[in-house]
Design a protein around this motif. Structure first.
Motif, PDB file in Angstrom:
ATOM      1  N   GLN A 262     -52.209 -17.038 -66.111  1.00 43.27           N
ATOM      2  CA  GLN A 262     -53.457 -17.808 -65.976  1.00 43.27           C
ATOM      3  C   GLN A 262     -54.088 -17.566 -64.606  1.00 43.27           C
ATOM      4  O   GLN A 262     -55.300 -17.371 -64.492  1.00 43.27           O
ATOM      5  N   ALA A 263     -53.266 -17.601 -63.578  1.00 44.40           N
ATOM      6  CA  ALA A 263     -53.786 -17.413 -62.224  1.00 44.40           C
ATOM      7  C   ALA A 263     -54.354 -16.007 -62.057  1.00 44.40           C
ATOM      8  O   ALA A 263     -55.411 -15.820 -61.454  1.00 44.40           O
ATOM      9  N   LEU A 264     -53.655 -15.016 -62.606  1.00 46.89           N
ATOM     10  CA  LEU A 264     -54.139 -13.639 -62.506  1.00 46.89           C
ATOM     11  C   LEU A 264     -55.472 -13.511 -63.230  1.00 46.89           C
ATOM     12  O   LEU A 264     -56.401 -12.850 -62.737  1.00 46.89           O
ATOM     13  N   ARG A 265     -55.581 -14.149 -64.372  1.00 45.91           N
ATOM     14  CA  ARG A 265     -56.839 -14.115 -65.121  1.00 45.91           C
ATOM     15  C   ARG A 265     -57.972 -14.715 -64.295  1.00 45.91           C
ATOM     16  O   ARG A 265     -59.089 -14.191 -64.254  1.00 45.91           O
ATOM     17  N   GLU A 266     -57.695 -15.811 -63.633  1.00 42.63           N
ATOM     18  CA  GLU A 266     -58.722 -16.447 -62.805  1.00 42.63           C
ATOM     19  C   GLU A 266     -59.125 -15.555 -61.639  1.00 42.63           C
ATOM     20  O   GLU A 266     -60.297 -15.491 -61.260  1.00 42.63           O
ATOM     21  N   LEU A 267     -58.146 -14.869 -61.060  1.00 43.32           N
ATOM     22  CA  LEU A 267     -58.450 -13.982 -59.943  1.00 43.32           C
ATOM     23  C   LEU A 267     -59.288 -12.785 -60.378  1.00 43.32           C
ATOM     24  O   LEU A 267     -60.146 -12.303 -59.629  1.00 43.32           O
ATOM     25  N   LEU A 268     -59.055 -12.310 -61.594  1.00 44.92           N
ATOM     26  CA  LEU A 268     -59.765 -11.116 -62.072  1.00 44.92           C
ATOM     27  C   LEU A 268     -61.127 -11.448 -62.675  1.00 44.92           C
ATOM     28  O   LEU A 268     -62.011 -10.598 -62.710  1.00 44.92           O
ATOM     29  N   ASP A 269     -61.284 -12.667 -63.155  1.00 42.70           N
ATOM     30  CA  ASP A 269     -62.486 -13.016 -63.902  1.00 42.70           C
ATOM     31  C   ASP A 269     -63.794 -12.708 -63.181  1.00 42.70           C
ATOM     32  O   ASP A 269     -64.695 -12.108 -63.771  1.00 42.70           O
ATOM     33  N   PRO A 270     -63.954 -13.069 -61.928  1.00 39.70           N
ATOM     34  CA  PRO A 270     -65.237 -12.794 -61.264  1.00 39.70           C
ATOM     35  C   PRO A 270     -65.586 -11.299 -61.227  1.00 39.70           C
ATOM     36  O   PRO A 270     -66.752 -10.934 -61.240  1.00 39.70           O
ATOM     37  N   SER A 271     -64.568 -10.451 -61.178  1.00 37.78           N
ATOM     38  CA  SER A 271     -64.821  -9.007 -61.086  1.00 37.78           C
ATOM     39  C   SER A 271     -65.072  -8.372 -62.452  1.00 37.78           C
ATOM     40  O   SER A 271     -65.676  -7.312 -62.536  1.00 37.78           O
ATOM     41  N   LEU A 272     -64.625  -9.012 -63.516  1.00 42.60           N
ATOM     42  CA  LEU A 272     -64.640  -8.351 -64.824  1.00 42.60           C
ATOM     43  C   LEU A 272     -65.592  -8.978 -65.838  1.00 42.60           C
ATOM     44  O   LEU A 272     -65.835  -8.391 -66.891  1.00 42.60           O
ATOM     45  N   ARG A 273     -66.120 -10.152 -65.532  1.00 42.73           N
ATOM     46  CA  ARG A 273     -66.913 -10.804 -66.561  1.00 42.73           C
ATOM     47  C   ARG A 273     -68.193 -10.030 -66.835  1.00 42.73           C
ATOM     48  O   ARG A 273     -68.773  -9.409 -65.937  1.00 42.73           O
ATOM     49  N   ASP A 274     -68.652 -10.109 -68.064  1.00 40.69           N
ATOM     50  CA  ASP A 274     -69.844  -9.398 -68.512  1.00 40.69           C
ATOM     51  C   ASP A 274     -71.078  -9.842 -67.770  1.00 40.69           C
ATOM     52  O   ASP A 274     -71.934  -9.047 -67.405  1.00 40.69           O
ATOM     53  N   HIS A 275     -71.189 -11.131 -67.564  1.00 39.04           N
ATOM     54  CA  HIS A 275     -72.369 -11.675 -66.902  1.00 39.04           C
ATOM     55  C   HIS A 275     -71.913 -12.390 -65.648  1.00 39.04           C
ATOM     56  O   HIS A 275     -71.357 -13.479 -65.729  1.00 39.04           O
ATOM     57  N   PRO A 276     -72.070 -11.757 -64.502  1.00 35.35           N
ATOM     58  CA  PRO A 276     -71.558 -12.345 -63.263  1.00 35.35           C
ATOM     59  C   PRO A 276     -72.053 -13.758 -63.057  1.00 35.35           C
ATOM     60  O   PRO A 276     -73.224 -14.064 -63.280  1.00 35.35           O
ATOM     61  N   ASP A 277     -71.168 -14.638 -62.652  1.00 35.22           N
ATOM     62  CA  ASP A 277     -71.516 -16.005 -62.353  1.00 35.22           C
ATOM     63  C   ASP A 277     -72.044 -16.043 -60.928  1.00 35.22           C
ATOM     64  O   ASP A 277     -71.279 -15.823 -59.989  1.00 35.22           O
ATOM     65  N   PRO A 278     -73.350 -16.279 -60.698  1.00 39.28           N
ATOM     66  CA  PRO A 278     -73.905 -16.220 -59.341  1.00 39.28           C
ATOM     67  C   PRO A 278     -73.294 -17.228 -58.389  1.00 39.28           C
ATOM     68  O   PRO A 278     -73.325 -17.053 -57.183  1.00 39.28           O
ATOM     69  N   SER A 279     -72.672 -18.267 -58.943  1.00 43.15           N
ATOM     70  CA  SER A 279     -72.080 -19.276 -58.072  1.00 43.15           C
ATOM     71  C   SER A 279     -70.653 -18.942 -57.693  1.00 43.15           C
ATOM     72  O   SER A 279     -70.051 -19.600 -56.874  1.00 43.15           O
ATOM     73  N   ALA A 280     -70.120 -17.890 -58.306  1.00 40.43           N
ATOM     74  CA  ALA A 280     -68.720 -17.547 -58.060  1.00 40.43           C
ATOM     75  C   ALA A 280     -68.590 -16.685 -56.833  1.00 40.43           C
ATOM     76  O   ALA A 280     -69.448 -15.861 -56.533  1.00 40.43           O
ATOM     77  N   VAL A 281     -67.487 -16.862 -56.121  1.00 43.30           N
ATOM     78  CA  VAL A 281     -67.185 -16.016 -54.968  1.00 43.30           C
ATOM     79  C   VAL A 281     -66.223 -14.942 -55.429  1.00 43.30           C
ATOM     80  O   VAL A 281     -65.216 -15.260 -56.034  1.00 43.30           O
ATOM     81  N   PRO A 282     -66.508 -13.663 -55.203  1.00 40.48           N
ATOM     82  CA  PRO A 282     -65.556 -12.625 -55.623  1.00 40.48           C
ATOM     83  C   PRO A 282     -64.181 -12.902 -55.046  1.00 40.48           C
ATOM     84  O   PRO A 282     -64.041 -13.151 -53.859  1.00 40.48           O
ATOM     85  N   SER A 283     -63.176 -12.901 -55.902  1.00 40.17           N
ATOM     86  CA  SER A 283     -61.862 -13.328 -55.441  1.00 40.17           C
ATOM     87  C   SER A 283     -60.977 -12.190 -55.007  1.00 40.17           C
ATOM     88  O   SER A 283     -60.085 -12.367 -54.215  1.00 40.17           O
ATOM     89  N   VAL A 284     -61.206 -11.023 -55.518  1.00 42.65           N
ATOM     90  CA  VAL A 284     -60.320  -9.913 -55.179  1.00 42.65           C
ATOM     91  C   VAL A 284     -61.152  -8.682 -54.899  1.00 42.65           C
ATOM     92  O   VAL A 284     -62.059  -8.362 -55.644  1.00 42.65           O
ATOM     93  N   ARG A 285     -60.873  -8.042 -53.834  1.00 47.42           N
ATOM     94  CA  ARG A 285     -61.513  -6.771 -53.550  1.00 47.42           C
ATOM     95  C   ARG A 285     -60.432  -5.729 -53.384  1.00 47.42           C
ATOM     96  O   ARG A 285     -59.327  -6.026 -52.946  1.00 47.42           O
ATOM     97  N   VAL A 286     -60.772  -4.483 -53.713  1.00 53.52           N
ATOM     98  CA  VAL A 286     -59.812  -3.410 -53.529  1.00 53.52           C
ATOM     99  C   VAL A 286     -59.491  -3.329 -52.048  1.00 53.52           C
ATOM    100  O   VAL A 286     -60.393  -3.312 -51.217  1.00 53.52           O
ATOM    101  N   PRO A 287     -58.236  -3.318 -51.673  1.00 54.58           N
ATOM    102  CA  PRO A 287     -57.871  -3.323 -50.254  1.00 54.58           C
ATOM    103  C   PRO A 287     -58.452  -2.127 -49.528  1.00 54.58           C
ATOM    104  O   PRO A 287     -58.452  -1.012 -50.020  1.00 54.58           O
ATOM    105  N   SER A 288     -59.029  -2.391 -48.355  1.00 56.21           N
ATOM    106  CA  SER A 288     -59.483  -1.309 -47.490  1.00 56.21           C
ATOM    107  C   SER A 288     -58.930  -1.604 -46.108  1.00 56.21           C
ATOM    108  O   SER A 288     -58.487  -2.711 -45.853  1.00 56.21           O
TER     109      SER A 288
END
Lengths: 114, 282
Positions: free
Chosen positions: B240-266
Protein backbone atom coordinates in the motif's frame (compact mmCIF):
# COMPACT_ATOMS: atom_id res chain seq x y z
CA UNK A 1 -18.75 -0.51 16.40
CA UNK A 2 -18.93 2.05 13.64
CA UNK A 3 -17.20 2.80 10.43
CA UNK A 4 -15.77 5.83 12.13
CA UNK A 5 -13.39 3.79 14.28
CA UNK A 6 -9.83 5.05 13.94
CA UNK A 7 -7.50 3.56 11.35
CA UNK A 8 -5.79 0.55 12.95
CA UNK A 9 -2.09 0.60 13.67
CA UNK A 10 -0.21 -0.53 10.58
CA UNK A 11 0.99 -3.69 12.30
CA UNK A 12 -2.21 -4.62 14.11
CA UNK A 13 -2.66 -8.36 13.89
CA UNK A 14 -5.09 -9.52 11.21
CA UNK A 15 -7.19 -11.69 13.53
CA UNK A 16 -8.16 -8.65 15.60
CA UNK A 17 -8.94 -6.61 12.53
CA UNK A 18 -10.86 -9.48 11.02
CA UNK A 19 -13.03 -9.96 14.10
CA UNK A 20 -13.81 -6.26 14.22
CA UNK A 21 -14.70 -6.09 10.54
CA UNK A 22 -16.79 -9.27 10.64
CA UNK A 23 -18.70 -8.01 13.65
CA UNK A 24 -19.54 -4.79 11.85
CA UNK A 25 -20.67 -6.62 8.72
CA UNK A 26 -22.87 -8.94 10.76
CA UNK A 27 -24.38 -5.97 12.55
CA UNK A 28 -25.57 -4.74 9.18
CA UNK A 29 -22.89 -2.22 8.39
CA UNK A 30 -22.00 -1.82 4.77
CA UNK A 31 -18.48 -2.71 3.72
CA UNK A 32 -16.64 0.58 3.50
CA UNK A 33 -13.61 1.46 1.39
CA UNK A 34 -11.30 1.39 4.38
CA UNK A 35 -12.29 -2.20 5.18
CA UNK A 36 -11.88 -3.08 1.54
CA UNK A 37 -8.40 -1.53 1.57
CA UNK A 38 -7.35 -3.16 4.86
CA UNK A 39 -8.33 -6.63 3.72
CA UNK A 40 -7.48 -6.33 0.05
CA UNK A 41 -4.54 -8.71 0.17
CA UNK A 42 -6.52 -11.35 2.04
CA UNK A 43 -9.34 -10.92 -0.47
CA UNK A 44 -7.03 -11.25 -3.49
CA UNK A 45 -5.30 -14.27 -1.95
CA UNK A 46 -8.63 -16.01 -1.39
CA UNK A 47 -8.27 -16.05 2.38
CA UNK A 48 -11.64 -14.54 3.23
CA UNK A 49 -14.66 -16.77 3.75
CA UNK A 50 -17.18 -17.03 0.92
CA UNK A 51 -19.75 -14.77 2.54
CA UNK A 52 -17.28 -12.01 3.23
CA UNK A 53 -15.63 -12.41 -0.16
CA UNK A 54 -19.02 -11.95 -1.82
CA UNK A 55 -19.49 -8.71 0.09
CA UNK A 56 -16.11 -7.62 -1.24
CA UNK A 57 -17.13 -8.57 -4.77
CA UNK A 58 -20.27 -6.47 -4.40
CA UNK A 59 -18.35 -3.48 -3.08
CA UNK A 60 -15.84 -3.74 -5.91
CA UNK A 61 -18.62 -3.80 -8.49
CA UNK A 62 -20.12 -0.60 -7.14
CA UNK A 63 -17.08 1.41 -6.13
CA UNK A 64 -14.95 2.79 -9.00
CA UNK A 65 -12.26 4.20 -6.69
CA UNK A 66 -11.71 0.80 -5.07
CA UNK A 67 -11.74 -0.86 -8.47
CA UNK A 68 -8.98 1.48 -9.60
CA UNK A 69 -7.17 0.89 -6.33
CA UNK A 70 -7.11 -2.86 -6.93
CA UNK A 71 -5.70 -2.35 -10.42
CA UNK A 72 -2.95 -0.04 -9.21
CA UNK A 73 -2.21 -2.28 -6.18
CA UNK A 74 -1.66 -5.23 -8.48
CA UNK A 75 0.39 -3.05 -10.82
CA UNK A 76 2.53 -2.01 -7.85
CA UNK A 77 3.40 -5.62 -7.05
CA UNK A 78 4.19 -6.35 -10.67
CA UNK A 79 6.32 -3.22 -11.03
CA UNK A 80 8.30 -4.07 -7.91
CA UNK A 81 9.13 -7.50 -9.31
CA UNK A 82 10.05 -6.19 -12.74
CA UNK A 83 12.14 -3.36 -11.40
CA UNK A 84 14.24 -5.52 -9.09
CA UNK A 85 14.51 -8.71 -11.10
CA UNK A 86 18.22 -9.27 -11.94
CA UNK A 87 17.35 -10.90 -15.27
CA UNK A 88 15.46 -7.83 -16.45
CA UNK A 89 17.92 -5.44 -14.82
CA UNK A 90 21.36 -7.05 -15.21
CA UNK A 91 23.10 -3.94 -13.94
CA UNK A 92 21.67 -4.69 -10.49
CA UNK A 93 23.83 -7.76 -10.19
CA UNK A 94 26.96 -6.42 -11.83
CA UNK A 95 29.73 -7.92 -9.82
CA UNK A 96 33.04 -6.09 -9.65
CA UNK A 97 36.00 -8.23 -10.61
CA UNK A 98 37.68 -7.05 -7.43
CA UNK A 99 34.96 -8.67 -5.36
CA UNK A 100 35.29 -11.96 -7.24
CA UNK A 101 39.03 -11.87 -6.66
CA UNK A 102 38.62 -11.03 -2.99
CA UNK A 103 36.24 -13.93 -2.43
CA UNK A 104 38.43 -16.44 -4.23
CA UNK A 105 41.51 -15.15 -2.47
CA UNK A 106 39.79 -15.51 0.91
CA UNK A 107 38.68 -19.04 0.11
CA UNK A 108 42.11 -20.03 -1.11
CA UNK A 109 43.79 -18.54 1.95
CA UNK A 110 41.50 -20.45 4.27
CA UNK A 111 42.16 -23.70 2.49
CA UNK A 112 45.90 -23.20 2.77
CA UNK A 113 45.56 -22.74 6.50
CA UNK A 114 43.63 -26.01 6.93
CA UNK B 1 -0.46 -1.98 -15.57
CA UNK B 2 -3.98 -1.79 -16.88
CA UNK B 3 -6.46 0.95 -17.47
CA UNK B 4 -10.17 0.86 -17.76
CA UNK B 5 -12.30 -2.01 -16.67
CA UNK B 6 -10.80 -5.32 -15.74
CA UNK B 7 -11.92 -8.66 -14.49
CA UNK B 8 -12.47 -8.12 -10.82
CA UNK B 9 -12.00 -11.71 -9.83
CA UNK B 10 -9.25 -12.51 -7.39
CA UNK B 11 -6.46 -12.94 -9.91
CA UNK B 12 -3.55 -11.77 -7.83
CA UNK B 13 -2.03 -14.84 -6.36
CA UNK B 14 0.51 -15.01 -3.61
CA UNK B 15 4.02 -14.62 -4.85
CA UNK B 16 5.19 -17.94 -6.18
CA UNK B 17 7.31 -19.52 -3.51
CA UNK B 18 10.59 -20.95 -4.50
CA UNK B 19 10.13 -23.63 -1.93
CA UNK B 20 12.91 -26.07 -1.69
CA UNK B 21 13.07 -28.72 0.96
CA UNK B 22 15.05 -27.26 3.79
CA UNK B 23 17.11 -30.37 4.37
CA UNK B 24 20.32 -28.33 4.36
CA UNK B 25 20.38 -26.24 7.52
CA UNK B 26 21.74 -22.77 7.03
CA UNK B 27 25.29 -22.53 8.30
CA UNK B 28 26.05 -19.90 10.90
CA UNK B 29 27.22 -16.62 9.47
CA UNK B 30 30.40 -15.65 11.27
CA UNK B 31 31.27 -12.01 11.70
CA UNK B 32 34.27 -11.90 9.43
CA UNK B 33 34.35 -8.18 8.90
CA UNK B 34 37.68 -7.81 10.63
CA UNK B 35 39.20 -10.77 8.86
CA UNK B 36 37.93 -10.25 5.35
CA UNK B 37 40.67 -10.41 2.78
CA UNK B 38 41.64 -7.07 1.31
CA UNK B 39 40.35 -6.59 -2.20
CA UNK B 40 43.09 -7.41 -4.66
CA UNK B 41 43.33 -8.27 -8.30
CA UNK B 42 44.14 -11.91 -8.89
CA UNK B 43 44.22 -13.03 -12.52
CA UNK B 44 41.85 -15.84 -13.43
CA UNK B 45 42.28 -18.38 -16.21
CA UNK B 46 40.36 -17.68 -19.43
CA UNK B 47 39.24 -21.30 -19.60
CA UNK B 48 37.61 -21.07 -16.21
CA UNK B 49 35.85 -17.86 -17.14
CA UNK B 50 34.53 -19.39 -20.36
CA UNK B 51 33.28 -22.49 -18.57
CA UNK B 52 31.52 -20.31 -16.03
CA UNK B 53 29.83 -18.30 -18.77
CA UNK B 54 28.46 -21.46 -20.36
CA UNK B 55 27.25 -22.94 -17.09
CA UNK B 56 25.60 -19.68 -16.13
CA UNK B 57 23.63 -19.61 -19.38
CA UNK B 58 21.96 -23.03 -19.00
CA UNK B 59 20.21 -24.44 -15.94
CA UNK B 60 22.14 -27.28 -14.29
CA UNK B 61 20.97 -30.85 -14.60
CA UNK B 62 20.85 -33.11 -11.58
CA UNK B 63 24.10 -34.72 -12.73
CA UNK B 64 25.72 -31.30 -13.12
CA UNK B 65 24.70 -30.41 -9.58
CA UNK B 66 26.06 -33.63 -8.12
CA UNK B 67 29.30 -33.18 -10.00
CA UNK B 68 29.63 -29.58 -8.86
CA UNK B 69 29.00 -30.45 -5.21
CA UNK B 70 31.50 -33.30 -5.38
CA UNK B 71 34.14 -31.00 -6.85
CA UNK B 72 33.45 -28.35 -4.24
CA UNK B 73 33.71 -30.89 -1.46
CA UNK B 74 37.07 -31.98 -2.83
CA UNK B 75 38.26 -28.38 -2.77
CA UNK B 76 38.45 -27.93 -6.52
CA UNK B 77 39.50 -24.31 -7.07
CA UNK B 78 37.90 -24.17 -10.51
CA UNK B 79 34.61 -25.31 -8.99
CA UNK B 80 34.78 -22.54 -6.40
CA UNK B 81 35.35 -19.97 -9.10
CA UNK B 82 32.48 -21.35 -11.16
CA UNK B 83 30.12 -21.06 -8.20
CA UNK B 84 31.23 -17.51 -7.44
CA UNK B 85 30.82 -16.34 -11.03
CA UNK B 86 27.52 -18.15 -11.58
CA UNK B 87 25.85 -17.11 -8.35
CA UNK B 88 27.65 -13.96 -7.27
CA UNK B 89 25.67 -11.52 -9.41
CA UNK B 90 22.31 -12.67 -8.12
CA UNK B 91 23.54 -12.81 -4.55
CA UNK B 92 24.91 -9.29 -4.88
CA UNK B 93 21.63 -8.04 -6.34
CA UNK B 94 19.77 -9.47 -3.34
CA UNK B 95 22.24 -7.98 -0.89
CA UNK B 96 22.04 -4.58 -2.57
CA UNK B 97 18.25 -4.59 -2.27
CA UNK B 98 18.25 -5.57 1.38
CA UNK B 99 21.18 -3.54 2.62
CA UNK B 100 21.12 -0.58 0.17
CA UNK B 101 24.72 0.26 1.10
CA UNK B 102 27.16 -1.03 -1.54
CA UNK B 103 29.99 -1.73 0.85
CA UNK B 104 27.74 -3.67 3.21
CA UNK B 105 26.27 -5.61 0.32
CA UNK B 106 29.68 -6.70 -0.98
CA UNK B 107 30.83 -7.66 2.51
CA UNK B 108 27.67 -9.69 3.05
CA UNK B 109 28.17 -11.57 -0.20
CA UNK B 110 31.77 -12.31 0.69
CA UNK B 111 30.69 -13.56 4.12
CA UNK B 112 28.01 -15.70 2.55
CA UNK B 113 30.40 -17.40 0.14
CA UNK B 114 32.95 -18.03 2.87
CA UNK B 115 30.31 -19.47 5.14
CA UNK B 116 28.99 -21.68 2.38
CA UNK B 117 32.37 -23.04 1.38
CA UNK B 118 33.25 -23.74 5.01
CA UNK B 119 30.16 -25.88 5.38
CA UNK B 120 30.09 -27.46 1.93
CA UNK B 121 31.04 -30.82 3.43
CA UNK B 122 27.64 -30.91 5.14
CA UNK B 123 25.68 -30.03 1.99
CA UNK B 124 23.39 -32.96 1.28
CA UNK B 125 21.94 -31.88 -2.05
CA UNK B 126 18.38 -31.40 -0.84
CA UNK B 127 18.20 -28.13 -2.76
CA UNK B 128 20.06 -26.55 -5.62
CA UNK B 129 23.39 -24.99 -4.72
CA UNK B 130 22.07 -21.68 -6.03
CA UNK B 131 19.03 -21.86 -3.77
CA UNK B 132 21.19 -22.72 -0.78
CA UNK B 133 23.52 -19.81 -1.50
CA UNK B 134 20.56 -17.48 -1.91
CA UNK B 135 19.27 -18.39 1.54
CA UNK B 136 22.70 -17.94 3.08
CA UNK B 137 22.98 -14.52 1.49
CA UNK B 138 19.58 -13.40 2.74
CA UNK B 139 20.48 -14.60 6.21
CA UNK B 140 23.81 -12.80 6.14
CA UNK B 141 22.11 -9.56 5.11
CA UNK B 142 19.45 -9.82 7.81
CA UNK B 143 22.10 -10.44 10.44
CA UNK B 144 23.87 -7.28 9.34
CA UNK B 145 20.64 -5.31 9.59
CA UNK B 146 19.98 -6.62 13.08
CA UNK B 147 23.44 -5.56 14.18
CA UNK B 148 22.94 -2.08 12.78
CA UNK B 149 19.64 -1.59 14.66
CA UNK B 150 18.67 1.60 12.91
CA UNK B 151 17.05 3.97 15.37
CA UNK B 152 15.89 6.53 12.84
CA UNK B 153 13.19 4.29 11.40
CA UNK B 154 10.90 6.20 9.03
CA UNK B 155 7.25 6.07 10.00
CA UNK B 156 4.64 4.61 7.67
CA UNK B 157 2.36 7.55 8.48
CA UNK B 158 1.46 9.44 5.37
CA UNK B 159 2.23 6.46 3.14
CA UNK B 160 -1.13 4.74 3.61
CA UNK B 161 -4.40 5.55 1.84
CA UNK B 162 -6.66 8.09 3.53
CA UNK B 163 -10.35 7.71 4.33
CA UNK B 164 -13.16 9.82 5.69
CA UNK B 165 -14.40 9.13 9.24
CA UNK B 166 -17.14 7.04 7.64
CA UNK B 167 -14.51 4.91 5.93
CA UNK B 168 -14.82 6.06 2.34
CA UNK B 169 -12.13 7.12 -0.09
CA UNK B 170 -11.33 10.80 0.10
CA UNK B 171 -8.41 11.15 -2.30
CA UNK B 172 -9.33 10.91 -6.00
CA UNK B 173 -8.00 7.70 -7.47
CA UNK B 174 -6.85 7.46 -11.03
CA UNK B 175 -5.65 4.74 -13.34
CA UNK B 176 -1.97 4.58 -14.11
CA UNK B 177 -0.33 5.29 -17.45
CA UNK B 178 0.25 2.45 -19.88
CA UNK B 179 3.64 0.88 -20.13
CA UNK B 180 6.03 3.51 -21.50
CA UNK B 181 8.73 3.14 -24.17
CA UNK B 182 11.87 1.19 -23.40
CA UNK B 183 13.80 4.31 -22.39
CA UNK B 184 10.99 5.47 -20.18
CA UNK B 185 10.80 1.97 -18.78
CA UNK B 186 14.36 2.17 -17.49
CA UNK B 187 13.53 5.41 -15.74
CA UNK B 188 10.30 3.93 -14.41
CA UNK B 189 12.15 0.98 -12.91
CA UNK B 190 14.67 3.31 -11.31
CA UNK B 191 11.76 5.30 -9.88
CA UNK B 192 10.22 2.13 -8.46
CA UNK B 193 13.50 1.05 -6.89
CA UNK B 194 13.94 4.49 -5.35
CA UNK B 195 10.44 4.27 -3.91
CA UNK B 196 11.14 0.85 -2.41
CA UNK B 197 14.22 2.29 -0.74
CA UNK B 198 12.01 4.95 0.86
CA UNK B 199 9.91 2.39 2.70
CA UNK B 200 10.51 1.91 6.42
CA UNK B 201 13.02 -0.89 6.81
CA UNK B 202 10.94 -3.69 8.26
CA UNK B 203 8.22 -3.15 5.66
CA UNK B 204 10.78 -2.89 2.87
CA UNK B 205 12.45 -6.15 3.88
CA UNK B 206 9.18 -8.07 3.86
CA UNK B 207 8.32 -6.71 0.41
CA UNK B 208 11.75 -7.70 -0.89
CA UNK B 209 11.66 -11.20 0.58
CA UNK B 210 8.08 -11.99 -0.45
CA UNK B 211 7.41 -10.14 -3.69
CA UNK B 212 10.90 -9.86 -5.16
CA UNK B 213 12.82 -12.84 -3.82
CA UNK B 214 9.77 -15.09 -3.89
CA UNK B 215 10.08 -16.58 -0.42
CA UNK B 216 6.77 -17.77 1.00
CA UNK B 217 5.18 -16.45 4.18
CA UNK B 218 6.51 -19.23 6.39
CA UNK B 219 10.07 -18.86 5.12
CA UNK B 220 9.93 -15.09 5.54
CA UNK B 221 8.55 -15.34 9.05
CA UNK B 222 11.28 -17.78 10.00
CA UNK B 223 14.05 -15.57 8.62
CA UNK B 224 12.65 -12.47 10.28
CA UNK B 225 11.94 -14.30 13.52
CA UNK B 226 8.35 -13.18 13.56
CA UNK B 227 4.87 -14.61 12.99
CA UNK B 228 3.25 -15.37 9.66
CA UNK B 229 0.43 -13.00 10.56
CA UNK B 230 2.92 -10.18 11.06
CA UNK B 231 4.54 -10.94 7.72
CA UNK B 232 1.18 -10.79 5.96
CA UNK B 233 0.11 -7.48 7.43
CA UNK B 234 3.52 -5.92 6.86
CA UNK B 235 3.56 -7.08 3.25
CA UNK B 236 0.15 -5.57 2.63
CA UNK B 237 1.13 -2.29 4.26
CA UNK B 238 4.39 -2.22 2.32
CA UNK B 239 2.50 -2.70 -0.94
CA UNK B 240 0.00 0.00 0.00
CA UNK B 241 2.76 2.42 0.93
CA UNK B 242 4.68 1.69 -2.27
CA UNK B 243 1.52 2.29 -4.27
CA UNK B 244 1.05 5.65 -2.58
CA UNK B 245 4.64 6.61 -3.27
CA UNK B 246 4.35 5.70 -6.95
CA UNK B 247 0.89 7.11 -7.58
CA UNK B 248 1.83 10.76 -8.18
CA UNK B 249 4.38 9.71 -10.82
CA UNK B 250 2.20 7.18 -12.63
CA UNK B 251 -1.36 8.42 -12.56
CA UNK B 252 -3.01 9.18 -15.88
CA UNK B 253 -4.20 12.60 -14.83
CA UNK B 254 -1.72 14.31 -12.53
CA UNK B 255 -3.24 15.64 -9.35
CA UNK B 256 -2.16 19.33 -9.29
CA UNK B 257 -2.39 19.37 -5.52
CA UNK B 258 -0.07 16.42 -5.12
CA UNK B 259 3.61 16.76 -4.35
CA UNK B 260 5.80 14.36 -6.37
CA UNK B 261 6.91 11.79 -3.85
CA UNK B 262 9.72 10.01 -5.59
CA UNK B 263 12.29 11.21 -8.02
CA UNK B 264 14.96 9.17 -9.73
CA UNK B 265 18.07 9.63 -7.57
CA UNK B 266 20.61 12.08 -8.93
CA UNK B 267 23.82 13.28 -7.34
CA UNK B 268 22.11 16.44 -6.08
CA UNK B 269 18.85 14.81 -5.06
CA UNK B 270 19.04 14.66 -1.30
CA UNK B 271 15.60 13.45 -0.38
CA UNK B 272 12.11 12.95 -1.66
CA UNK B 273 8.90 14.03 0.00
CA UNK B 274 6.27 11.51 0.93
CA UNK B 275 3.21 10.61 -1.09
CA UNK B 276 0.31 13.02 -1.41
CA UNK B 277 -2.00 12.90 1.51
CA UNK B 278 -4.31 15.79 0.75
CA UNK B 279 -7.90 14.73 1.07
CA UNK B 280 -10.31 16.66 -1.10
CA UNK B 281 -13.95 16.37 -0.10
CA UNK B 282 -15.57 13.06 -0.91
Amino acid sequence: MSRGSPHPHPDQQPPQLTADMLARLKAGDKLCCRDFSDFLMAYLDGELGCDVACRFDQHLAKCPPCKTYVETYRATVQLAKESCCPKANPQLGKMPQELVNAILHAVTSEKKCE
Amino acid sequence: MTRGSENTSRLLKSSPSRTQPRSNPLPPIPDTRRTLSPVSRTPTTPATTAASAVSAATPPTAADERDLVARLQKGDAAAYEQVVRDNGPRMLAVARRILTDESDAQDAVQEAFLSAFRSIAKFEGGSLVSTWLHRITVNACLMRLRKKRRLDEVSLDGMLPGFSPEGYVTKPTDTWVDRPTSMEQAELRATVRAAIDKLPEHYRIVLILRDIEGLDTAQTASLLETTEAAVKIRLHRARQALRELLDPSLRDHPDPSAVPSVRVPSPKNQSASQGATKRPGA
